[in-house]
Design a protein around this motif. Structure first.
Motif, PDB file in Angstrom:
ATOM      1  N   GLU A  95       8.278   1.259  -1.302  1.00  0.00           N
ATOM      2  CA  GLU A  95       9.212   0.538  -2.173  1.00  0.00           C
ATOM      3  C   GLU A  95       8.554   0.312  -3.535  1.00  0.00           C
ATOM      4  N   ASN A  96       9.393   0.128  -4.545  1.00  0.00           N
ATOM      5  CA  ASN A  96       9.003  -0.356  -5.881  1.00  0.00           C
ATOM      6  C   ASN A  96       8.133   0.625  -6.675  1.00  0.00           C
ATOM      7  N   TYR A  97       6.996   0.993  -6.133  1.00  0.00           N
ATOM      8  CA  TYR A  97       6.026   1.788  -6.883  1.00  0.00           C
ATOM      9  C   TYR A  97       6.248   3.282  -6.631  1.00  0.00           C
ATOM     10  N   ASP A  98       5.840   4.090  -7.611  1.00  0.00           N
ATOM     11  CA  ASP A  98       6.055   5.531  -7.451  1.00  0.00           C
ATOM     12  C   ASP A  98       4.787   6.322  -7.728  1.00  0.00           C
ATOM     13  N   ASP A  99       4.880   7.611  -7.542  1.00  0.00           N
ATOM     14  CA  ASP A  99       3.773   8.552  -7.743  1.00  0.00           C
ATOM     15  C   ASP A  99       4.196   9.612  -8.751  1.00  0.00           C
ATOM     16  N   TYR A 100       4.643   9.178  -9.924  1.00  0.00           N
ATOM     17  CA  TYR A 100       5.167  10.165 -10.875  1.00  0.00           C
ATOM     18  C   TYR A 100       4.212  10.425 -12.046  1.00  0.00           C
ATOM     19  N   TYR A 101       3.904   9.401 -12.833  1.00  0.00           N
ATOM     20  CA  TYR A 101       3.077   9.609 -14.028  1.00  0.00           C
ATOM     21  C   TYR A 101       1.620   9.831 -13.622  1.00  0.00           C
ATOM     22  N   TYR A 102       1.076  10.973 -14.015  1.00  0.00           N
ATOM     23  CA  TYR A 102      -0.282  11.326 -13.630  1.00  0.00           C
ATOM     24  C   TYR A 102      -1.354  10.595 -14.437  1.00  0.00           C
ATOM     25  N   THR A 153      -1.107  10.455   2.887  1.00  0.00           N
ATOM     26  CA  THR A 153      -1.047   9.083   2.392  1.00  0.00           C
ATOM     27  C   THR A 153      -0.381   8.171   3.421  1.00  0.00           C
ATOM     28  N   THR A 154       0.676   8.676   4.033  1.00  0.00           N
ATOM     29  CA  THR A 154       1.378   7.910   5.066  1.00  0.00           C
ATOM     30  C   THR A 154       0.480   7.662   6.272  1.00  0.00           C
ATOM     31  N   GLU A 155      -0.260   8.681   6.678  1.00  0.00           N
ATOM     32  CA  GLU A 155      -1.153   8.514   7.823  1.00  0.00           C
ATOM     33  C   GLU A 155      -2.268   7.522   7.508  1.00  0.00           C
ATOM     34  N   ILE A 156      -2.813   7.594   6.307  1.00  0.00           N
ATOM     35  CA  ILE A 156      -3.828   6.613   5.902  1.00  0.00           C
ATOM     36  C   ILE A 156      -3.225   5.210   5.936  1.00  0.00           C
ATOM     37  N   GLY A 157      -1.960   5.116   5.580  1.00  0.00           N
ATOM     38  CA  GLY A 157      -1.275   3.826   5.572  1.00  0.00           C
ATOM     39  C   GLY A 157      -1.231   3.166   6.935  1.00  0.00           C
ATOM     40  N   THR A 158      -1.249   3.956   7.995  1.00  0.00           N
ATOM     41  CA  THR A 158      -1.232   3.357   9.338  1.00  0.00           C
ATOM     42  C   THR A 158      -2.512   2.567   9.602  1.00  0.00           C
ATOM     43  N   TYR A 159      -3.607   2.972   8.984  1.00  0.00           N
ATOM     44  CA  TYR A 159      -4.868   2.232   9.129  1.00  0.00           C
ATOM     45  C   TYR A 159      -4.786   0.895   8.388  1.00  0.00           C
ATOM     46  N   PHE A 181       0.858  -1.185   0.000  1.00  0.00           N
ATOM     47  CA  PHE A 181       0.000   0.000   0.000  1.00  0.00           C
ATOM     48  C   PHE A 181       0.892   1.231   0.000  1.00  0.00           C
ATOM     49  N   GLN A 182       0.365   2.298  -0.561  1.00  0.00           N
ATOM     50  CA  GLN A 182       1.142   3.531  -0.639  1.00  0.00           C
ATOM     51  C   GLN A 182       1.214   4.224   0.713  1.00  0.00           C
ATOM     52  N   PRO A 183       2.282   5.078   0.907  1.00  0.00           N
ATOM     53  CA  PRO A 183       3.109   5.730  -0.117  1.00  0.00           C
ATOM     54  C   PRO A 183       4.133   4.808  -0.760  1.00  0.00           C
ATOM     55  N   GLY A 184       4.585   5.266  -1.973  1.00  0.00           N
ATOM     56  CA  GLY A 184       5.607   4.538  -2.692  1.00  0.00           C
ATOM     57  C   GLY A 184       6.983   5.108  -2.431  1.00  0.00           C
ATOM     58  N   GLU A 185       7.852   4.972  -3.437  1.00  0.00           N
ATOM     59  CA  GLU A 185       9.224   5.461  -3.300  1.00  0.00           C
ATOM     60  C   GLU A 185       9.231   6.981  -3.037  1.00  0.00           C
TER      61      GLU A 185
END
Length: 840
Positions: free
Chosen positions: A303-310, A281-287, A261-265
């Protein structure tokens, strides 16, 4: 003893079945009660969730049944796929909210406007858009949707009431109906009574092209920004209608993986995405972590996945004031399979997706005001940024091609970007813009950051690794001129409804008709003309007539000696002009300035019959893009021939055969020999990308490749992946020079073209300059990432080669001219190879 053996066998059979057959309680929270009037999935679809792979028709029936049974759910059909399947949306909230839904939506949208500063977010519901299985062969998401929708409809108690009172949930049960159906058919038809977890089992090895893609083999999780496909258009319309605060996108990954689950790299986030977005996104990740901990599931993030290409579902929201969340579940790719983490069952993968869907709405409920406040702050910040921008407008267009400009404007309108007419013909720097063919985008508007994301050129990055492409500059993709201006002086009226373009024939003629090849849909027009048995010719030189200049590639249709009389031909060409947005000129003389209409510099155009190699070893994305181009844009028939039976196919009837990027093992020496003989008899063989190596190996062409000599120095074992990854050209844009007199470049008005490239194939130019009609410039990088070593090899190399072989031609493109259906600017290169190949 016999009874004991039978009992043991029975127990073993039950154990194997139990590994993948569970009831609904396996997924659902058990501390609450459920409304008995709400139908369970098994009561409608005929099996338990996870026992079989859900087909789209059964998924649809269940969602419709829920909507009938529950006052928490409404359902709508937003369109249909290419195969005619409905694109559904469930709106799920409390009955009280349903009775006031439009007012809730309007108040929510006010957060994106200046008036939203006074909106009361304390009592405002949060909007969550949850979508499942955009890749059809990643089915745990859509199957989890059965249990999830049941939970939202049937769960009772204060907890679910609080969620539904404070949230509007937009649920898309299948982002990819056609792909889901294709994969479900495969998995179910290969399922055994006694489930087999052996990795070699056929069930886990789909036949080409697999269920990942839609009907035309597109990866739809790359189409959120270009919106070229019906499924994408439906969900983007929903997105802008609601501007959800959170959008989740449920995927699968390799069988030996766990759950992501995100966040990614952290170093691979697009610069236009606010830092607060990633913090939320990080706070949501705690859930998610808490929920997965509770059921004992392994997971990871950052890791692995990113948030670059829209253009991806988990990143597109980030440039729109929303929070995109990617989930990736290790895939069973069927019903049960061995993995590094033990036996992986389909129900287990479904339960993880279900758990993440629940943790999402828990986070949304608890973080509601914080996330609503973020959305309001995002648009407030964007408005301030837009007001301070030195660039006040972007003007774009093509004086020779109205259609490409229109289709770019169409995308902008779909993305709720304001577009204006051009007030009057104008010249900005070296670019000339004509009213009707050009548009103006004011920068001071709500979606200012979206405009920047679509029009910017970026060549510096904090990381050299990308999960997807690193550049997508839209005016370069469409090959239109564009200029940034410091005023709105060129802006005419705002366009509320983008009206379809109109074509016409200037007058009836008894001599000839002319149309230039610049217009995007001119190949469709020419194809229909020759398909109807009419004679047409193409100009190899420029000329002028009646004060009008005609460029290379102008099409001439003589009136005399045709199958139609003059009146019928005129009416037929009026139909052609209307269908293809063409301006056709009727002329009454063949005498011109330059080549006369009876000159041998006009070559006849033959009716084309085109075949496309598909099947095992062929890159399905590339093949699908070509199929889609012919079938939906140019209305041209194309025969798909599978590699399995190609060697036994009579190919003598085809004028052109296209080989998309293909592994060399798919085409052996026998296939090479067969194609050589066909070319020598007059065929045109067109190859793409990796076919370059096969052409050279099998002596279709003599090619001299540039090869890198890069050696890893002072690179640790741990760093080796980053080192090799930095040499990948994942997708960037480069400038090339064009010799417009060469038939491959007919229809292009400029001598520069932007090419999309995601390969590391570099070919030395020919010693004779006229054999290099398309050549990369000495400074080719326009936008995106490429390593210094690869850029050095790309400079002055050639992306196109053609060779005569007997009566035929062999043509090579090292780059994809049809990328993801939105690279309109290079589509005509392929059409030129089809119609004019024999002139090269």
């Amino acid at each position: 003893m016999r009874k004991i053996l039978l009992l043991l066998l029975g127990l073993m059979s039950q154990l194997l079945l139990a590994q993948a057959t569970v009831d609904l309680n396996y997924y659902l929270p058990q501390h609450i009660t459920y409304n008995q009037d709400i139908p369970k999935p098994s009561e409608i679809v005929g099996h338990e969730v996870g026992e079989w792979h859900i087909t789209h028709d059964k998924l649809m029936f269940y969602m419709q049944s829920l909507a009938k049974a529950s006052d928490r759910i409404s359902i709508e059909t937003r369109g249909h796929t290419f195969e005619g399947r409905p694109i559904l949306l469930l709106t799920i909230t409390s009955p009280k909210n349903h009775s006031n839904l439009e007012q809730i939506r309007k108040e929510h949208l006010s957060l994106s406007e200046s008036s939203g500063s006074s909106a009361n977010i304390q009592s405002m519901p949060i909007v969550v858009y949850q979508g499942f299985s955009i890749h059809g062969n990643e089915p745990s998401g859509a199957n989890a949707g059965l249990a999830y929708a049941y939970y939202l409809a049937a769960a009772q108690g204060a907890e679910i009431e609080e969620v539904l009172e404070n949230a509007v949930i937009l649920m898309d049960p299948s982002f990819n109906p056609d792909g889901l159906q294709r994969f479900a058919y495969w998995a179910n038809t290969n399922r055994s009574i006694h489930l087999n977890s052996d990795n070699n089992e056929r069930e886990y090895h789909e036949v080409w092209p697999g269920g990942r893609t839609n009907h035309y083999w597109f990866d739809m999780n790359r189409d959120w920004l270009p919106v070229q496909l019906p499924e994408s258009r439906a969900r983007i319309k929903t997105f802008h209608k609601w501007l959800p605060n959170i959008l989740t996108d449920h995927h699968e990954m390799g069988t030996n993986s766990t759950f992501f689950f995100q966040p990614g790299e952290p170093t691979r986030v697009h610069p236009l995405t606010p830092k607060v977005n990633q913090e939320l996104t990080t706070e949501i990740g705690t859930y998610h972590a808490k929920a997965l901990n509770k059921i004992g599931s392994l997971y990871y993030s950052e890791e692995n996945y990113d948030d670059y290409y829209y253009g991806k579902g988990s990143t597109f929201p980030d440039v729109n004031g929303s929070i995109g969340i990617l989930f990736e579940q290790g895939s069973s790719r069927g019903h049960i399979q061995e993995s590094e983490n033990g036996t992986l069952t389909f129900p287990f993968t479904i339960r993880n997706q279900f758990t993440a869907a629940l943790s999402t709405i828990e986070a949304a409920k608890n973080m509601r005001t914080k996330i609503l406040g973020y959305q309001r702050d995002f648009y407030s910040s964007t408005r301030n940024e837009a007001a301070k921008s030195k660039t006040k407008a972007i003007v774009f267009g093509d004086s020779k091609d109205a259609a490409r400009s229109w289709h770019l404007a169409e995308i902008l309108k779909r993305q709720h970007i304001k577009v204006h007419e051009l007030a009057a013909d104008t010249r900005l720097g070296k670019n000339s813009y004509t009213r009707g063919n050009s548009y103006v985008i004011p920068m001071d508007q709500k979606n200012h950051r979206m405009i920047k994301a679509m029009f910017e050129k970026r060549t510096t990055f904090t990381d050299s690794l990308f999960y997807d492409i690193s550049a997508w500059t839209f005016p370069l993709a469409f090959n239109v001129d564009y200029s940034e201006t410091s005023s709105l002086a060129n802006a005419g009226a705002e366009i509320d409804n983008l009206k379809p373009l109109e074509g016409n024939v200037s007058q009836m003629s008894n001599y000839a008709y002319l149309f230039e090849w610049h217009e995007y849909y001119s190949p469709a027009a020419l194809n229909k003309i020759v398909e109807n048995g009419l004679r047409a010719k193409v100009a190899k030189s420029r000329f002028s007539l009646d004060g009008i200049s005609y460029d290379y590639g102008t099409i001439m249709i003589p009136v005399q000696n045709q199958k139609m009389d003059a009146a019928s031909l005129y009416n037929f060409l009026k139909e052609i002009a209307r269908e293809n947005n063409l301006q056709i000129k009727g002329v009454n003389t063949g005498l011109t300035k330059g080549i006369d209409l009876g000159s041998n510099e006009f070559d006849p155009i033959k009716k084309q019959k085109v075949a496309l190699l598909v099947g095992k070893g062929v890159r399905s994305y590339d093949a699908g893009e070509i199929w889609h181009l012919f079938d939906t844009r140019y209305n041209m028939k194309i025969t798909k021939i599978d590699t399995d039976y190609f060697k036994n196919t009579d190919i003598s009837q085809y004028t052109d055969i296209i080989l998309p990027s293909t592994g060399q093992a798919s085409l052996d020496k026998r296939a090479a020999g067969k194609l050589k003989e066909w070319v020598k008899e007059g065929g045109t063989l067109i190859g793409y990308r990796a076919i370059a190596n096969w052409f050279e190996k099998n002596e279709f062409m003599k090619l001299k490749f540039k090869k890198d000599t890069l050696v890893a120095r002072d690179i640790s074992f741990e760093e080796r992946g980053d080192f090799t990854g930095a040499q990948v050209t994942g997708g960037a844009i480069f400038e090339a020079r064009q010799d417009r007199s060469h038939p491959i470049n007919f229809g292009y008005k400029n001598d520069r073209i932007a090419l999309f490239r995601n390969t590391n194939i570099y070919i030395e130019p020919d010693k004779n300059s006229y054999n290099n009609p398309i050549q990369y410039t000495a400074n080719p990088l326009q936008s995106g990432y490429i390593s210094e070593e690869n850029l050095a090899m790309l400079k002055n190399s050639v992306p196109f080669r053609v060779r005569r072989m007997g009566k035929g031609r062999v043509i090579l493109f090292t780059d994809n001219t049809n990328f993801r259906a939105f690279w309109y600017g290079t589509n005509k290169l392929l059409m030129n190879a089809i119609f004019f190949g024999q002139m090269m």
